[in-house]
Scaffold this motif. Structure first.
Motif, PDB file in Angstrom:
ATOM      1  N   TYR A  43       0.837  -3.432  -2.172  1.00  0.00           N
ATOM      2  CA  TYR A  43       1.988  -2.636  -2.584  1.00  0.00           C
ATOM      3  C   TYR A  43       2.924  -3.465  -3.468  1.00  0.00           C
ATOM      4  CZ  TYR A  43       6.585  -0.371  -1.780  1.00  0.00           C
ATOM      5  OH  TYR A  43       7.814   0.197  -1.925  1.00  0.00           O
ATOM      6  N   THR A  54       4.154   3.628  -9.906  1.00  0.00           N
ATOM      7  CA  THR A  54       5.310   2.963  -9.287  1.00  0.00           C
ATOM      8  C   THR A  54       6.536   3.020 -10.191  1.00  0.00           C
ATOM      9  OG1 THR A  54       4.890   0.726 -10.180  1.00  0.00           O
ATOM     10  CG2 THR A  54       3.698   1.375  -8.180  1.00  0.00           C
ATOM     11  N   CYS A 128       3.268  -2.647   7.972  1.00  0.00           N
ATOM     12  CA  CYS A 128       2.747  -1.733   6.956  1.00  0.00           C
ATOM     13  C   CYS A 128       1.254  -1.491   7.129  1.00  0.00           C
ATOM     14  CB  CYS A 128       3.032  -2.284   5.556  1.00  0.00           C
ATOM     15  SG  CYS A 128       2.312  -1.277   4.233  1.00  0.00           S
ATOM     16  N   HIS A 237      -5.285   4.360  -1.037  1.00  0.00           N
ATOM     17  CA  HIS A 237      -4.749   3.873  -2.298  1.00  0.00           C
ATOM     18  C   HIS A 237      -4.312   5.024  -3.194  1.00  0.00           C
ATOM     19  CE1 HIS A 237      -5.361  -0.548  -2.109  1.00  0.00           C
ATOM     20  NE2 HIS A 237      -6.023  -0.154  -1.056  1.00  0.00           N
TER      21      HIS A 237
END
Length: 317
Positions: A43, A54, A128, A237
């Motif tokens: 990430y 992003t 995470c 993903h």
């Protein structure tokens, strides 16, 4: 305070250690944490590189949020007026934006008390990746005892937690990884291990109720023949959208086999479960490398290689 800052998108070299303002408690449900350790995740790599999806969230030209990090462990230094679950001095871990710094100020709903048998580094490796694996298998895949589950990328950050959590849920687990990682992945509890350099699981005729692609390197189409009649393919993903719109469309309207994209939703309830599993020795993070904060560039280079075994952790405090 010191923090790893990136002012522009690009290679690991855009990262640098700078002095920035220490955060303070603005909202009454937040906790100020002195950071001891934090993970480095794919990430972070994708946000630093400015991968297009992003940029929609973090700025098209330059990053709006310039401190990376989403996992944290540390010591509570102050609490907001409405915080009742924590006190100053508690050792905590959880999910928090901007954790590649000496202090963070998350909401109390995304952290919890550390496992009593873990180090700060181990605790920082969990949030995470382990929440991602847990929610994918339990909530999206609906994995139950007796299901056959295949984890592709079983030696990675999400993958190595997914192997352990699928075993915990009662599944028969097949792990796919490289030759060098087969032994330690099997020691995580996998019932079967496939060396992807020697065998393509999609061609061996075996079928699985859930296929979790933990590294974003397979497609729904390549896994179709390996899914049971009502099987589910899950990819972690969502930031790699090349095939995802088509996969979702076909996986949602054609036949009984499904394609799902999953992103973790941080919450303290799942963190508590992960803590309990750690304390019962049903779950353990594998940490490949430790980097001090001032070696953040080297940490990002390692993550960018795509060859991480388990987790990469920053030591900060």
């Amino acid at each position: 305070m010191k923090a790893a800052v990136y002012k522009s998108y690009g290679s690991p070299e855009v990262m640098e250690i700078r002095d920035v303002d220490k955060p303070f408690i603005k909202d009454e449900d937040r906790v100020l944490i002195k950071v001891v350790s934090a993970s480095v995740n794919q990430y972070d790599n994708l946000f630093r590189k400015g991968y297009f999806p992003t940029r929609i969230e973090n700025g098209l030209i330059k990053p709006k949020v310039q401190i990376l990090g989403i996992d944290v462990s540390g010591t509570v230094e102050a609490i907001g007026k409405n915080v009742q679950k924590f006190k100053v001095g508690d050792h905590v871990f959880g999910s928090c934006s901007g954790s590649h710094a000496e202090y963070v100020c998350p909401k109390q709903s995304v952290i919890t008390i550390m496992p009593n048998n873990s180090t700060f580094e181990e605790a920082a490796a969990i949030p995470c990746a382990a929440q991602t694996a847990l929610q994918a298998l339990r909530d999206v895949g609906k994995v139950k005892a007796g299901d056959k589950v295949l984890i592709y990328g079983a030696s990675g950050g999400v993958g190595h937690f997914a192997v352990q959590l699928a075993v915990y849920l009662g599944a028969e687990v097949t792990a796919v990884c490289s030759t060098l990682n087969m032994e330690w992945v099997k020691n995580l509890g996998a019932h079967h291990v496939i060396d992807y350099t020697e065998e393509d699981f999609a061609r061996n005729g075996k079928k699985y109720d859930v296929i979790l692609d933990a590294v974003g390197k397979r497609t729904f189409f390549s896994c179709l023949r390996s899914l049971t009649e009502n099987g589910i393919y899950i990819t972690e993903h969502a930031l790699y959208p090349k095939y995802h719109p088509i996969q979702l469309m076909i996986g949602s309207v054609i036949g009984s086999k499904k394609a799902k994209i999953h992103l973790a939703k941080p919450n303290d309830a799942d963190l508590v479960l992960l803590r309990v599993l750690m304390e019962k020795e049903k779950l353990r993070p594998v940490i490949e490398k430790y980097f001090p904060l001032h070696e953040i560039v080297e940490a990002h280079r390692h993550i960018e290689s795509g060859r991480t075994k388990g987790k990469v952790v920053l030591t900060i405090g």
